[in-house]
Design a protein around this motif. Structure first.
Motif, PDB file in Angstrom:
ATOM      1  N   TRP A   1       0.858  -1.185   0.000  1.00  0.00           N
ATOM      2  CA  TRP A   1       0.000   0.000   0.000  1.00  0.00           C
ATOM      3  C   TRP A   1       0.892   1.232   0.000  1.00  0.00           C
ATOM      4  O   TRP A   1       1.915   1.269   0.679  1.00  0.00           O
ATOM      5  CB  TRP A   1      -0.863   0.039   1.266  1.00  0.00           C
ATOM      6  N   TYR A   2       0.477   2.288  -0.694  1.00  0.00           N
ATOM      7  CA  TYR A   2       1.180   3.571  -0.710  1.00  0.00           C
ATOM      8  C   TYR A   2       0.159   4.645  -0.367  1.00  0.00           C
ATOM      9  O   TYR A   2      -0.767   4.900  -1.144  1.00  0.00           O
ATOM     10  CB  TYR A   2       1.808   3.831  -2.088  1.00  0.00           C
ATOM     11  N   VAL A   3       0.324   5.228   0.815  1.00  0.00           N
ATOM     12  CA  VAL A   3      -0.645   6.202   1.316  1.00  0.00           C
ATOM     13  C   VAL A   3       0.076   7.294   2.101  1.00  0.00           C
ATOM     14  O   VAL A   3       1.234   7.140   2.489  1.00  0.00           O
ATOM     15  CB  VAL A   3      -1.706   5.544   2.231  1.00  0.00           C
ATOM     16  N   HIS A   4      -0.633   8.367   2.353  1.00  0.00           N
ATOM     17  CA  HIS A   4      -0.133   9.416   3.242  1.00  0.00           C
ATOM     18  C   HIS A   4      -0.213   8.897   4.679  1.00  0.00           C
ATOM     19  O   HIS A   4      -1.120   8.139   5.030  1.00  0.00           O
ATOM     20  CB  HIS A   4      -0.989  10.681   3.089  1.00  0.00           C
ATOM     21  N   ARG A   5       0.725   9.278   5.489  1.00  0.00           N
ATOM     22  CA  ARG A   5       0.777   8.849   6.895  1.00  0.00           C
ATOM     23  C   ARG A   5      -0.542   9.165   7.623  1.00  0.00           C
ATOM     24  O   ARG A   5      -1.076   8.345   8.349  1.00  0.00           O
ATOM     25  CB  ARG A   5       1.953   9.547   7.570  1.00  0.00           C
ATOM     26  N   TYR A   6      -1.051  10.355   7.413  1.00  0.00           N
ATOM     27  CA  TYR A   6      -2.295  10.773   8.066  1.00  0.00           C
ATOM     28  C   TYR A   6      -3.453   9.866   7.645  1.00  0.00           C
ATOM     29  O   TYR A   6      -4.269   9.452   8.462  1.00  0.00           O
ATOM     30  CB  TYR A   6      -2.595  12.233   7.713  1.00  0.00           C
ATOM     31  N   PHE A   7      -3.528   9.552   6.359  1.00  0.00           N
ATOM     32  CA  PHE A   7      -4.589   8.682   5.849  1.00  0.00           C
ATOM     33  C   PHE A   7      -4.510   7.299   6.501  1.00  0.00           C
ATOM     34  O   PHE A   7      -5.523   6.718   6.886  1.00  0.00           O
ATOM     35  CB  PHE A   7      -4.471   8.561   4.323  1.00  0.00           C
ATOM     36  N   TYR A   8      -3.309   6.774   6.632  1.00  0.00           N
ATOM     37  CA  TYR A   8      -3.144   5.455   7.247  1.00  0.00           C
ATOM     38  C   TYR A   8      -3.691   5.450   8.678  1.00  0.00           C
ATOM     39  O   TYR A   8      -4.486   4.588   9.043  1.00  0.00           O
ATOM     40  CB  TYR A   8      -1.662   5.053   7.248  1.00  0.00           C
ATOM     41  N   TRP A   9      -3.251   6.416   9.479  1.00  0.00           N
ATOM     42  CA  TRP A   9      -3.623   6.401  10.898  1.00  0.00           C
ATOM     43  C   TRP A   9      -5.074   6.803  11.136  1.00  0.00           C
ATOM     44  O   TRP A   9      -5.697   6.333  12.089  1.00  0.00           O
ATOM     45  CB  TRP A   9      -2.680   7.289  11.705  1.00  0.00           C
ATOM     46  N   THR A  10      -5.644   7.654  10.313  1.00  0.00           N
ATOM     47  CA  THR A  10      -7.006   8.132  10.573  1.00  0.00           C
ATOM     48  C   THR A  10      -8.083   7.368   9.817  1.00  0.00           C
ATOM     49  O   THR A  10      -9.242   7.409  10.211  1.00  0.00           O
ATOM     50  CB  THR A  10      -7.140   9.629  10.247  1.00  0.00           C
TER      51      THR A  10
ATOM     52  N   ALA B   1      -5.476   6.101  -2.090  1.00  0.00           N
ATOM     53  CA  ALA B   1      -4.610   4.973  -1.732  1.00  0.00           C
ATOM     54  C   ALA B   1      -4.219   4.230  -3.004  1.00  0.00           C
ATOM     55  O   ALA B   1      -5.050   4.014  -3.880  1.00  0.00           O
ATOM     56  CB  ALA B   1      -5.329   4.030  -0.774  1.00  0.00           C
ATOM     57  N   VAL B   2      -2.960   3.861  -3.081  1.00  0.00           N
ATOM     58  CA  VAL B   2      -2.452   3.069  -4.205  1.00  0.00           C
ATOM     59  C   VAL B   2      -1.997   1.738  -3.639  1.00  0.00           C
ATOM     60  O   VAL B   2      -1.402   1.673  -2.568  1.00  0.00           O
ATOM     61  CB  VAL B   2      -1.291   3.802  -4.912  1.00  0.00           C
ATOM     62  N   PHE B   3      -2.291   0.662  -4.366  1.00  0.00           N
ATOM     63  CA  PHE B   3      -1.899  -0.674  -3.941  1.00  0.00           C
ATOM     64  C   PHE B   3      -1.374  -1.427  -5.152  1.00  0.00           C
ATOM     65  O   PHE B   3      -1.987  -1.392  -6.223  1.00  0.00           O
ATOM     66  CB  PHE B   3      -3.109  -1.422  -3.355  1.00  0.00           C
ATOM     67  N   GLY B   4      -0.265  -2.077  -4.977  1.00  0.00           N
ATOM     68  CA  GLY B   4       0.227  -2.881  -6.085  1.00  0.00           C
ATOM     69  C   GLY B   4       1.713  -3.101  -6.054  1.00  0.00           C
ATOM     70  O   GLY B   4       2.385  -2.857  -5.058  1.00  0.00           O
ATOM     71  N   ASN B   5       2.193  -3.546  -7.187  1.00  0.00           N
ATOM     72  CA  ASN B   5       3.596  -3.894  -7.376  1.00  0.00           C
ATOM     73  C   ASN B   5       4.218  -2.847  -8.291  1.00  0.00           C
ATOM     74  O   ASN B   5       4.095  -2.935  -9.515  1.00  0.00           O
ATOM     75  CB  ASN B   5       3.687  -5.295  -8.001  1.00  0.00           C
ATOM     76  N   LEU B   6       4.861  -1.855  -7.707  1.00  0.00           N
ATOM     77  CA  LEU B   6       5.420  -0.759  -8.496  1.00  0.00           C
ATOM     78  C   LEU B   6       6.562  -1.224  -9.389  1.00  0.00           C
ATOM     79  O   LEU B   6       6.798  -0.665 -10.458  1.00  0.00           O
ATOM     80  CB  LEU B   6       5.899   0.373  -7.595  1.00  0.00           C
ATOM     81  N   ARG B   7       7.254  -2.256  -8.977  1.00  0.00           N
ATOM     82  CA  ARG B   7       8.356  -2.777  -9.784  1.00  0.00           C
ATOM     83  C   ARG B   7       7.846  -3.292 -11.137  1.00  0.00           C
ATOM     84  O   ARG B   7       8.526  -3.192 -12.143  1.00  0.00           O
ATOM     85  CB  ARG B   7       9.071  -3.892  -9.026  1.00  0.00           C
ATOM     86  N   GLN B   8       6.637  -3.842 -11.147  1.00  0.00           N
ATOM     87  CA  GLN B   8       6.063  -4.352 -12.393  1.00  0.00           C
ATOM     88  C   GLN B   8       5.288  -3.298 -13.170  1.00  0.00           C
ATOM     89  O   GLN B   8       5.071  -3.460 -14.362  1.00  0.00           O
ATOM     90  CB  GLN B   8       5.113  -5.525 -12.104  1.00  0.00           C
ATOM     91  N   GLY B   9       4.862  -2.234 -12.509  1.00  0.00           N
ATOM     92  CA  GLY B   9       3.980  -1.278 -13.163  1.00  0.00           C
ATOM     93  C   GLY B   9       4.563   0.071 -13.486  1.00  0.00           C
ATOM     94  O   GLY B   9       3.896   0.915 -14.083  1.00  0.00           O
ATOM     95  N   ALA B  10       5.824   0.308 -13.105  1.00  0.00           N
ATOM     96  CA  ALA B  10       6.427   1.616 -13.371  1.00  0.00           C
ATOM     97  C   ALA B  10       7.930   1.451 -13.576  1.00  0.00           C
ATOM     98  O   ALA B  10       8.532   0.509 -13.073  1.00  0.00           O
ATOM     99  CB  ALA B  10       6.156   2.572 -12.220  1.00  0.00           C
ATOM    100  N   GLN B  11       8.498   2.374 -14.328  1.00  0.00           N
ATOM    101  CA  GLN B  11       9.935   2.373 -14.560  1.00  0.00           C
ATOM    102  C   GLN B  11      10.478   3.772 -14.329  1.00  0.00           C
ATOM    103  O   GLN B  11       9.828   4.769 -14.634  1.00  0.00           O
ATOM    104  CB  GLN B  11      10.269   1.961 -15.990  1.00  0.00           C
ATOM    105  N   PHE B  12      11.684   3.808 -13.799  1.00  0.00           N
ATOM    106  CA  PHE B  12      12.399   5.053 -13.593  1.00  0.00           C
ATOM    107  C   PHE B  12      13.516   5.096 -14.615  1.00  0.00           C
ATOM    108  O   PHE B  12      14.277   4.138 -14.741  1.00  0.00           O
ATOM    109  CB  PHE B  12      12.969   5.090 -12.166  1.00  0.00           C
TER     110      PHE B  12
ATOM    111  N   LYS C   1       4.568  -1.054   9.232  1.00  0.00           N
ATOM    112  CA  LYS C   1       3.117  -0.926   9.127  1.00  0.00           C
ATOM    113  C   LYS C   1       2.587  -1.946   8.135  1.00  0.00           C
ATOM    114  O   LYS C   1       3.245  -2.283   7.162  1.00  0.00           O
ATOM    115  CB  LYS C   1       2.727   0.478   8.656  1.00  0.00           C
ATOM    116  N   ALA C   2       1.380  -2.435   8.382  1.00  0.00           N
ATOM    117  CA  ALA C   2       0.744  -3.389   7.472  1.00  0.00           C
ATOM    118  C   ALA C   2      -0.751  -3.132   7.452  1.00  0.00           C
ATOM    119  O   ALA C   2      -1.310  -2.546   8.382  1.00  0.00           O
ATOM    120  CB  ALA C   2       1.031  -4.815   7.915  1.00  0.00           C
TER     121      ALA C   2
ATOM    122  N   LYS D   1       3.536   1.697   2.903  1.00  0.00           N
ATOM    123  CA  LYS D   1       4.649   2.636   2.738  1.00  0.00           C
ATOM    124  C   LYS D   1       4.078   4.042   2.669  1.00  0.00           C
ATOM    125  O   LYS D   1       3.156   4.297   1.902  1.00  0.00           O
ATOM    126  CB  LYS D   1       5.440   2.295   1.483  1.00  0.00           C
ATOM    127  N   PHE D   2       4.640   4.912   3.499  1.00  0.00           N
ATOM    128  CA  PHE D   2       4.164   6.290   3.538  1.00  0.00           C
ATOM    129  C   PHE D   2       4.812   7.104   2.430  1.00  0.00           C
ATOM    130  O   PHE D   2       6.003   7.002   2.179  1.00  0.00           O
ATOM    131  CB  PHE D   2       4.490   6.935   4.876  1.00  0.00           C
TER     132      PHE D   2
END
Length: 187
Positions: free
Chosen positions: A64-73, A123-134, A99-100, A107-108
């Motif tokens: 998961w990729y979210v803002h810290r505030y979103f995760y806790w609240t 919120a974003v969820f997934g495998n960034l290694r497979q879905g994005a390139q730098f 965190k899980a 991941k914040f």
């Protein structure tokens, strides 16, 4: 990042997800939340996001990729409301503070939204290694000039590195990709 000139043509994950179709509900990698406010989101919305991720992307690197505030609240609140889990159990390893959520690491990232809004990828969820390139183009460049600030006895130094992110794994209107997301309702 929405791909405009302000972002030098770079389209981030939220922009790539929303760019698939003008209607959020047509995008297979996006789950439209129960409401437009964070308080209206329910645990089933997050479970549906996990269920949307294709099997090939769930190889131990999904998170998961979210803002810290979103995760806790929002996320922690929903987990505690569901019962059966204590705050300690939500944090899988209290010593390392890992965190899980729903069995996946969290991941914040402070670029994810903190404040709620209509039609917002929260919120974003997934495998960034497979879905994005730098990528980088041309490498790091350095240049200097003694002409620019000659009258002040200074030398101008310039460093430049051209980089970009290519988010290619957001699926389409017929199948989900390795990057999925939760978007709040339009209103």
């Amino acid at each position: 990042c929405d791909g405009t000139a302000s972002y030098f043509g770079v389209r981030g994950i939220a922009g790539a997800l929303r760019g698939v179709d003008a209607t959020s509900s047509n995008i297979k990698s996006l789950v439209v939340g129960t409401g437009n406010a964070y308080s209206e989101l329910v645990l089933a919305d997050f479970e549906k996001v996990v269920g949307t991720l294709p099997d090939f992307a769930d190889n131990g690197e999904a998170a998961w990729y979210v803002h810290r505030y979103f995760y806790w609240t929002v996320m922690v609140y929903l987990a505690l409301e569901a019962g059966g889990a204590t705050a300690t159990e939500i944090i899988t390893n209290a010593a390392s503070r890992q965190k899980a959520y729903l069995g996946y690491p969290v991941k914040f990232t402070q670029v994810m939204p903190r404040a709620e809004a209509n039609s917002q990828v929260c919120a974003v969820f997934g495998n960034l290694r497979q879905g994005a390139q730098f990528g980088t183009r041309g490498g790091i460049e350095f240049a200097q000039s003694s002409d620019r600030y000659f009258d002040q006895g200074l030398i101008a130094v310039r460093g430049r590195d051209r980089v970009a992110i290519n988010v290619h794994g957001v699926g389409d209107t017929s199948k989900a990709g390795p990057i999925c997301g939760l978007i709040t309702a339009a209103s």
